[in-house]
Each structure stands twice: as structure tokens, then as C-alpha cells.
Scaffold this motif. Structure first.
Motif, PDB file in Angstrom:
ATOM      1  N   GLU A  34       0.829  -1.209   0.000  1.00 11.57           N
ATOM      2  CA  GLU A  34       0.000   0.000   0.000  1.00 11.57           C
ATOM      3  C   GLU A  34       0.862   1.256   0.000  1.00 11.57           C
ATOM      4  OE1 GLU A  34      -2.491  -0.446   3.382  1.00 11.57           O
ATOM      5  OE2 GLU A  34      -3.934  -1.784   2.376  1.00 11.57           O
ATOM      6  N   ALA A  35       1.989   1.232   0.743  1.00 13.55           N
ATOM      7  CA  ALA A  35       2.870   2.409   0.756  1.00 13.55           C
ATOM      8  C   ALA A  35       3.494   2.638  -0.617  1.00 13.55           C
ATOM      9  CB  ALA A  35       3.956   2.225   1.818  1.00 13.55           C
ATOM     10  N   LEU A  36       3.959   1.568  -1.280  1.00 16.46           N
ATOM     11  CA  LEU A  36       4.533   1.711  -2.620  1.00 16.46           C
ATOM     12  C   LEU A  36       3.478   2.164  -3.625  1.00 16.46           C
ATOM     13  CD1 LEU A  36       6.791  -1.471  -2.752  1.00 16.46           C
ATOM     14  CD2 LEU A  36       7.537   0.899  -2.508  1.00 16.46           C
ATOM     15  N   HIS A  37       2.236   1.695  -3.462  1.00 18.38           N
ATOM     16  CA  HIS A  37       1.146   2.110  -4.360  1.00 18.38           C
ATOM     17  C   HIS A  37       0.930   3.614  -4.299  1.00 18.38           C
ATOM     18  CE1 HIS A  37      -3.082   2.881  -5.393  1.00 18.38           C
ATOM     19  NE2 HIS A  37      -2.915   1.916  -6.281  1.00 18.38           N
ATOM     20  N   ASP A  38       1.047   4.222  -3.101  1.00 21.86           N
ATOM     21  CA  ASP A  38       0.829   5.663  -2.962  1.00 21.86           C
ATOM     22  C   ASP A  38       2.018   6.475  -3.463  1.00 21.86           C
ATOM     23  OD1 ASP A  38      -1.606   5.048  -1.848  1.00 21.86           O
ATOM     24  OD2 ASP A  38      -0.861   5.115   0.230  1.00 21.86           O
ATOM     25  N   GLU A  39       3.244   5.905  -3.415  1.00 25.12           N
ATOM     26  CA  GLU A  39       4.443   6.667  -3.769  1.00 25.12           C
ATOM     27  C   GLU A  39       4.893   6.452  -5.211  1.00 25.12           C
ATOM     28  OE1 GLU A  39       5.930   8.886  -1.965  1.00 25.12           O
ATOM     29  OE2 GLU A  39       4.554   8.627  -0.278  1.00 25.12           O
ATOM     30  N   ILE A  40       4.234   5.573  -5.951  1.00 25.44           N
ATOM     31  CA  ILE A  40       4.656   5.265  -7.328  1.00 25.44           C
ATOM     32  C   ILE A  40       4.754   6.511  -8.210  1.00 25.44           C
ATOM     33  CG2 ILE A  40       3.678   4.263  -9.461  1.00 25.44           C
ATOM     34  CD1 ILE A  40       5.461   2.383  -8.046  1.00 25.44           C
ATOM     35  N   PRO A  41       3.804   7.482  -8.153  1.00 20.40           N
ATOM     36  CA  PRO A  41       3.904   8.644  -9.061  1.00 20.40           C
ATOM     37  C   PRO A  41       5.178   9.462  -8.873  1.00 20.40           C
ATOM     38  CG  PRO A  41       1.689   8.473  -8.136  1.00 20.40           C
ATOM     39  CD  PRO A  41       2.528   7.500  -7.388  1.00 20.40           C
ATOM     40  N   ARG A  83      -0.617  -0.415 -10.794  1.00 24.12           N
ATOM     41  CA  ARG A  83      -0.146   0.968 -10.696  1.00 24.12           C
ATOM     42  C   ARG A  83       1.273   1.136 -11.217  1.00 24.12           C
ATOM     43  NH1 ARG A  83      -1.858   5.179  -7.249  1.00 24.12           N
ATOM     44  NH2 ARG A  83      -1.075   7.120  -8.150  1.00 24.12           N
ATOM     45  N   SER A  84       2.117   0.112 -11.034  1.00 23.88           N
ATOM     46  CA  SER A  84       3.527   0.228 -11.402  1.00 23.88           C
ATOM     47  C   SER A  84       3.812  -0.208 -12.826  1.00 23.88           C
ATOM     48  CB  SER A  84       4.375  -0.611 -10.447  1.00 23.88           C
ATOM     49  OG  SER A  84       4.006  -1.978 -10.526  1.00 23.88           O
ATOM     50  N   ALA A  85       2.796  -0.748 -13.537  1.00 20.92           N
ATOM     51  CA  ALA A  85       3.025  -1.188 -14.923  1.00 20.92           C
ATOM     52  C   ALA A  85       3.345   0.017 -15.787  1.00 20.92           C
ATOM     53  CB  ALA A  85       1.794  -1.928 -15.450  1.00 20.92           C
TER      54      ALA A  85
END
Length: 325
Positions: A34-41, A83-85
Motif C-alpha cells: 500500500e505504501a509503494l502504491h501511494d508513492e509510485i507517481p 499501478r507500477s506497470a
């Protein structure tokens, strides 16, 4: 530099977790996803790719715990993968621009030098620049051109029977004396040329796809692609029973998929909620509604929050009405 160091630490953490993957790391893995999902941008393309590869590795883990905890873990990892694709079209376009620039740099604009052609003044000891070395009068056995008007001779319509049976009818008009020309018969069909062995096309890379996307490849029109999807699921630790259930889940007929939704709550499987969650992504509205109605009674608060957030964006008002219940 900070992002690259963070990605290195992420890979070290994934390697350490992968050695003893189980429910003892489920909570930490969910928080990390969840933390990586929010910081991906905020990440660069290289770091985004590292995070995507780490999420794909996490998706293949079999925690072997309760369905509620493992379902929340799978939901978090699937969201991180989506999200990271990256965008493959941008990478292809950039590579094409670079190849075009290299081609233009190496392209030579000078015209090639062609050797000159020397003029011929004679051929076989006959001068070519002084006209013909003879007169028409001096040629032997050539009749003089008569100035008298030509008299049209009517052609005979009588046909002469050909003594050669195999001669073509059209050849009777072109003959030598009384014998018509005999041409070889035409070939009825052209000779078949074997093109040689045909190399099969390269298989696509399914490692970057989500588990649900790979499941929907099981019923591809090409048997090679279907077998390739089955092999990818086996690499992700799917058992034979799991692959059989995945084949039914992605069956082309809607009635078969609805039957799976009705049977899943009665199956002796700890991960039946995870499979029901997969079926909330079905392209058919009736299948999505049946799966969501079965999951909405779950006691897992994290799964309910995730499910309600996704039902809000569903295009079907009938499915959106499940949130208000």
C-alpha cells in the motif's frame, strides 16, 4: 539516488521474505504494497520498473493462511502491479526515434560514382558513324518494292484437315508447308514448391501480467497461447486443481461462470473468497453482481473497504446499489 537506494533495499527485503514466505509476513507485506502504491507517481521509470518486478514476485507467494488475510494481501499486490506497470508504447516509440537518428547519421548524401561508357565507333570492322555500308539494291534475293496498288485477295474459308492428330486447332493457321506446328501441351497445374519449415512465432511475455489477466488467456484461440498461459500459472505455484478452477472461471459461456459463483461458497477451499474477488472483475454484469453479492457479507473489514471502493466505480447501477445495503 535516494530512489535507487530505496529500490535496492526493497529487493533485499523481498529476498529475505521470500525465504520464509508465510502468514507471519502478510501484514508487513500488505503495508509495504500500500505504501509503494501511494508513492509510485514520485518514482523514476527505472525505480518504477524495479517496484513492478518486486510486486510480480510477491504475487507468486503462497502464504497458506486464512482466506481473509491472504485475500487482503492479494488485493494490495494486484493494485501495486497495475499501478507500477509502465507504458510499452512510449518505450517502443523512444527506441524507434533512436534507431531513426542513428540511420540518418550513417546515411551518406553523396551520389555514387558510376563509371563512364566509352562511345563505340565501329562494330566488327563496320563503321557506325557513316551510315549503312550497302544499298538496298545490292542485296541478293530481295524483291524491289512495287509502286503498283495492291489487290486484295479473298481468303479461302476452306479448312485443311491436319494430318497430325495431336496438333492444337489454333496451330492450323501457322504452318510450315502442309504440316501444322506442333506445340507441347500446357501443364495442367503449376509445380508445387515446398516453402520449407515454418518457424513458429515467438510467445508473448506473460510474466508482467496480473494473475487474473493470465487466467483469461487460458481460452485463447491459439492452443499454443493457452498452453503458455497454463505454464505461467504453474510457475506461479498454481496446482492442477487451481488451474482447473481458473479454466472454469474464465469459460467463454456466461452460464458456466455463473455456476462457478454459486459453487464457490460451498467448496472446501480456504481461498474461495480470493476466487470470488477475481469474479467481481468479470466482463459480464450478472457474474459480477453474483460474486459481489456473495462477498458483501464478509466479515473482513479490509476486503469490504476495497470491494465497496471498486463497486462505486462499476458502470452497472445494479451493482452500485449493493453498497447501500
Amino acid at each position: 539516488m535516494i530512489s535507487l537506494e530505496a529500490s535496492r533495499q526493497l529487493n533485499l527485503l523481498i529476498d529475505r521474505w521470500e525465504q520464509h514466505a508465510g502468514m507471519q509476513i502478510a501484514q508487513d507485506a500488505v503495508l509495504l504494497a500500500e505504501a509503494l502504491h501511494d508513492e509510485i507517481p514520485h518514482y523514476s521509470d527505472k525505480v518504477r520498473e524495479e517496484v513492478h518486478l518486486a510486486a510480480v514476485r510477491m504475487a507468486s507467494w503462497n502464504l497458506g493462511g486464512p482466506a481473509t488475510q491472504e485475500g487482503a494481501y492479494l488485493v494490495a499486490v494486484e493494485r501495486l502491479i497495475e499501478r507500477s506497470a509502465g507504458s510499452p508504447s512510449q518505450e517502443i516509440a523512444a527506441a524507434s526515434d533512436e534507431l531513426l537518428a542513428q540511420y540518418l547519421d550513417n546515411l551518406s548524401t553523396r551520389e555514387p560514382q558510376r563509371p563512364g561508357i566509352e562511345p563505340y565507333d565501329n562494330l566488327n570492322q563496320v563503321a557506325l558513324n557513316t551510315g549503312l555500308p550497302w544499298n538496298q539494291v545490292g542485296l541478293p534475293n530481295l524483291p524491289r518494292v512495287s509502286q503498283q496498288p495492291m489487290v486484295e485477295v479473298p481468303q479461302s474459308t476452306e479448312q485443311v484437315a491436319s494430318p497430325v492428330a495431336e496438333a492444337l486447332p489454333a496451330n492450323q493457321r501457322v504452318s510450315l508447308g502442309s504440316q501444322p506446328l506442333k506445340l507441347p501441351p500446357l501443364v495442367s497445374s503449376p509445380r508445387h514448391i515446398d516453402p520449407g519449415p515454418i518457424m513458429p512465432e515467438a510467445l508473448p511475455d506473460y510474466k508482467s501480467l496480473t494473475t487474473l489477466e493470465v487466467i483469461w488467456k487460458l481460452h485463447a484461440q491459439s492452443p499454443r497461447l493457452g498452453q503458455h498461459a497454463r505454464q505461467e500459472l504453474e510457475n506461479r505455484r498454481f496446482s492442477a486443481a487451481d488451474i482447473e478452477l481458473a479454466t472454469r472461471l474464465s469459460h467463454p459461456e456466461i452460464a458456466q461462470r455463473l455456476l462457478v459463483v454459486r459453487e464457490l461458497p460451498l467448496m472446501q477451499r480456504e481461498d474461495r473468497k480470493t476466487w470470488l474477488y477475481y469474479m467481481t472483475k468479470d466482463p459480464d454484469e450478472s457474474v459480477r453482481y453474483a460474486a459481489a453479492a456473495a462477498l458483501i457479507t464478509s466479515s473482513d473489514p479490509r476486503l469490504l473497504r476495497q470491494l465497496k471502493a471498486e463497486l462505486t466505480a462499476d458502470p452497472s447501477p445494479r451493482i452500485q446499489s449493493l453498497i447501500k445495503r
